[in-house]
Design a protein around this motif. Structure first.
Motif, PDB file in Angstrom:
ATOM      1  N   ASP A  52       0.898  -1.272  -0.028  1.00 52.03           N
ATOM      2  CA  ASP A  52      -0.103  -0.071   0.065  1.00 52.03           C
ATOM      3  C   ASP A  52       0.841   1.234   0.255  1.00 52.03           C
ATOM      4  N   LEU A  53       1.958   1.217   0.653  1.00 48.97           N
ATOM      5  CA  LEU A  53       2.702   2.453   0.854  1.00 48.97           C
ATOM      6  C   LEU A  53       3.824   2.490  -0.132  1.00 48.97           C
ATOM      7  N   LEU A  54       3.811   1.603  -1.114  1.00 49.84           N
ATOM      8  CA  LEU A  54       4.880   1.580  -2.192  1.00 49.84           C
ATOM      9  C   LEU A  54       3.968   1.605  -3.512  1.00 49.84           C
ATOM     10  N   GLN A  55       2.405   1.432  -3.627  1.00 49.58           N
ATOM     11  CA  GLN A  55       1.752   1.510  -4.745  1.00 49.58           C
ATOM     12  C   GLN A  55       2.432   2.529  -5.840  1.00 49.58           C
ATOM     13  N   ARG A  56       2.456   2.134  -7.043  1.00 47.60           N
ATOM     14  CA  ARG A  56       2.789   3.186  -7.918  1.00 47.60           C
ATOM     15  C   ARG A  56       1.681   4.265  -8.272  1.00 47.60           C
ATOM     16  N   PRO A  57       2.129   5.526  -8.360  1.00 48.82           N
ATOM     17  CA  PRO A  57       1.176   6.475  -8.683  1.00 48.82           C
ATOM     18  C   PRO A  57       0.709   6.537  -9.965  1.00 48.82           C
ATOM     19  N   THR A  58      -0.342   6.927 -10.300  1.00 48.13           N
ATOM     20  CA  THR A  58      -1.128   7.047 -11.685  1.00 48.13           C
ATOM     21  C   THR A  58      -1.395   8.455 -12.075  1.00 48.13           C
ATOM     22  N   GLY A  59      -1.385   8.495 -13.420  1.00 49.13           N
ATOM     23  CA  GLY A  59      -1.730  10.025 -13.802  1.00 49.13           C
ATOM     24  C   GLY A  59      -0.640  10.359 -15.089  1.00 49.13           C
ATOM     25  N   ARG A  60      -1.099  11.431 -15.738  1.00 50.44           N
ATOM     26  CA  ARG A  60      -0.451  11.893 -17.047  1.00 50.44           C
ATOM     27  C   ARG A  60       0.757  12.612 -16.545  1.00 50.44           C
ATOM     28  N   ARG A  61       2.030  12.349 -17.594  1.00 48.01           N
ATOM     29  CA  ARG A  61       3.168  13.130 -17.543  1.00 48.01           C
ATOM     30  C   ARG A  61       3.091  14.272 -19.009  1.00 48.01           C
ATOM     31  N   THR A  62       3.116  15.346 -18.575  1.00 48.00           N
ATOM     32  CA  THR A  62       2.864  16.481 -19.757  1.00 48.00           C
ATOM     33  C   THR A  62       4.043  17.384 -19.808  1.00 48.00           C
ATOM     34  N   MET A  63       3.979  17.974 -21.080  1.00 48.64           N
ATOM     35  CA  MET A  63       5.034  19.034 -21.125  1.00 48.64           C
ATOM     36  C   MET A  63       4.783  20.144 -20.449  1.00 48.64           C
ATOM     37  N   GLU A  64       3.481  20.522 -20.129  1.00 48.43           N
ATOM     38  CA  GLU A  64       3.164  21.682 -19.198  1.00 48.43           C
ATOM     39  C   GLU A  64       3.856  21.428 -17.874  1.00 48.43           C
ATOM     40  N   GLY A  65       3.622  20.040 -17.451  1.00 45.57           N
ATOM     41  CA  GLY A  65       4.262  19.673 -15.974  1.00 45.57           C
ATOM     42  C   GLY A  65       5.643  19.820 -15.994  1.00 45.57           C
ATOM     43  N   MET A  66       6.376  19.455 -17.212  1.00 47.66           N
ATOM     44  CA  MET A  66       7.756  19.697 -17.157  1.00 47.66           C
ATOM     45  C   MET A  66       8.138  21.287 -17.258  1.00 47.66           C
TER      46      MET A  66
END
Length: 557
Positions: free
Chosen positions: A415-429
């Motif tokens: 539970d403490l190590l579960q991989r996070p989910t979501g998009r990686r975007t240019m605006e994020g960088m």
């Protein structure tokens, strides 16, 4: 009464060399007796600190080789046995809203007057640790505790003074890993947190007893702990300080920030080591996200989505919060929630109300999870947060007895190590890059807490920007946005950095940009993002650039 000193020189004891600029007010803090106290802490604990830092490096080498953090089988008896920490002092039983910020004079007054239950005065993530900032901070806190602090704001034609009723004062010293290059003990830099803690405790423990009664204070927050052995050192430091001052054992109380991934597996053990000095644990969630990347930096399957997507609804974040609440309440201490970093949006009432509503939703989630209180970065958030917590507490001072969270007993390593989910975007960088450069430029110029894009950024949030860019570059992450999917390469990052520098110049204005340290910050941020090996901390690399030695300020021979 201030110690007598030779004009222009600090009255340093043998083996202590103060290399910071001489100042008459600083000399009232850096008395011979205070420096003897700090030197005694440094000499007694430096080998234990070195050992603890080496054990950190050993653990990181295991993670880099493919290992993962986990619960320690050797300390299962601590996690499974029934024990409780010392009772919470009445003075700090109710901590439903705490405000945090640096130790500059106006901030100290405003924070103590803010209506929050606690002000955490920060020598760590919200402070650029220049000699001037550190020593002025010690002067400011001494004056605040003694009720003599004021600030004459000539520009606004206003004098700031303390209200009759103020927040309780907690102090956060720096982490174990940070040196204080302006104070040498036996020829080597002192440990930064021992300087911060030692000077503050030495000058102010008596004022706490006068305000709160015998055996109640001073109060501290402890940052960046990764293992219970580091908490054990702090407990020994507290014991020594209490003996030296002749005050009852357990007077000092501390809240530990669980803001590193390894520490999430050590919550019971950390409380156990500090059980006579504990006031609970805090979800330091921004540093926790940073630590998730840093700890798992050699695991290409652990790429984070955009920073804005890594909230408390992610399974690994929610599990960490729920486990913290259960652990603290089982042991009889506070479970504090995380930082609301929003700041008021002036000139746009609709956007401001939308931001406040996001804060209310976040704090309602914390109340329902059983947190006893939470953090705010700006006084403007306090009424909304207090309303949410007051309704949830329903007349109680805290949830320690009322919310046990036994449903969190089944939270495990996965539970403490579960991989996070979501998009990686240019605006994020792009956002990471803008924030990282601007924060570092401010830090180099002496400011450690910076309002950017309607959020209060400190070293923790800047660290997320740095390590996320590094992670995406290291593993050639594919980003969405700007009409195409694009792989993150050094060439792409170099283009983004230059484009964002142009945007920063437009936003701050050409003259301010030229006067600032933006180019220097950009070069440093880019080096750290593209380094073959991830550096442990952004500020360690930058620290030498703000160290200014004044050898003539040391003791006269």
């Amino acid at each position: 009464m201030a110690e007598k000193h030779t004009e222009g020189f600090y009255d340093s004891p043998e083996g202590v060399d103060v290399r910071g600029r001489y100042d008459g007010e600083f000399a009232e803090i850096l008395t011979r007796e205070a420096l003897l106290f700090v030197a005694g802490l440094q000499r007694e604990f430096r080998e234990q600190i070195r050992h603890a830092m080496e054990r950190r490096r050993e653990a990181q080498r295991r993670y880099d080789a493919g290992g993962l953090p986990g619960f320690d089988p050797a300390t299962r008896f601590i996690r499974e046995s029934d024990w409780v920490c010392a009772p919470i002092p009445p003075a700090i039983a109710n901590r439903m809203v705490e405000i945090t910020g640096p130790v500059d004079r106006k901030m100290v007054i405003n924070a103590l007057n803010s209506g929050a239950k606690v002000f955490m005065a920060d020598f760590e993530d919200a402070l650029s640790p220049s000699w001037e900032n550190l020593m002025r901070g010690q002067v400011n806190l001494r004056d605040a505790i003694n009720g003599t602090i004021s600030f004459d704001d000539g520009e606004r034609k206003k004098i700031y003074r303390l209200n009759e009723k103020t927040a309780k004062l907690f102090v956060r010293p720096r982490g174990w890993h940070l040196p204080e290059a302006h104070v040498l003990v036996d020829g080597e830099p002192a440990t930064g947190c021992l300087v911060d803690f030692g000077l503050f405790f030495f000058h102010n423990h008596a004022a706490y007893r006068a305000a709160h009664g015998e055996g109640h204070g001073p109060f501290f927050y402890l940052p960046k702990i990764e293992h219970s052995r580091e908490a054990r050192i702090w407990n020994s430091v507290f014991d020594r300080a209490e003996r030296s001052a002749g005050i009852p054992s357990g007077s000092i109380r501390s809240t530990v920030l669980i803001e590193t991934l390894p520490a999430a597996f050590q919550m019971d053990e950390i409380l156990y080591e500090l059980r006579s000095h504990s006031a609970g644990l805090n979800c330091g969630r921004w540093d926790y996200i940073f630590s998730y990347v840093k700890t798992l930096r050699s695991h290409p399957d652990r790429l984070l989505p955009d920073r804005v997507a890594v909230g408390m609804t992610q399974h690994f974040m929610r599990s960490y919060s729920d486990l913290l609440v259960r652990t603290c309440h089982r042991r009889g201490v506070h479970a504090m929630g995380g930082m609301a970093a929003q700041i008021p949006i002036r000139g746009d009432p609709a956007a401001n109300e939308e931001a406040l509503e996001a804060v209310r939703r976040d704090k309602l989630r914390e109340v329902r999870a059983g947190h006893d209180g939470t953090w705010a970065a700006h006084p403007g958030l306090i009424p909304s947060i207090a309303e949410v917590f007051a309704a949830g507490l329903a007349g109680r001072e805290n949830f320690i007895e009322a919310v046990a969270r036994d449903d969190a007993a089944g939270i495990g390593e996965d539970d403490l190590l579960q991989r996070p989910t979501g998009r990686r975007t240019m605006e994020g960088m792009r956002l990471n890059t803008r924030v990282g450069i601007q924060y570092l430029a401010a830090w180099l110029a002496g400011t450690g807490s910076v309002p950017l894009y309607n959020l209060m950024e400190d070293a923790a949030t800047a660290e997320i920007s740095r390590v996320q860019n590094w992670q995406w570059l290291r593993y050639v992450a594919v980003l969405d946005g700007e009409g195409v999917k694009v792989a993150v390469t050094p060439e792409l990052f170099a283009r983004v950095a230059e484009e964002e520098m142009g945007r920063i110049e437009r936003e701050v204005g050409g003259e301010k940009f030229k006067r600032g340290r933006y180019r220097e910050a950009c070069d440093m941020f880019a080096r750290q993002c593209t380094a073959p090996e991830l550096g442990d901390f952004l500020t360690l690399d930058a620290y030498n650039l703000i160290v200014v030695h004044h050898p003539g300020s040391g003791s006269r021979l």
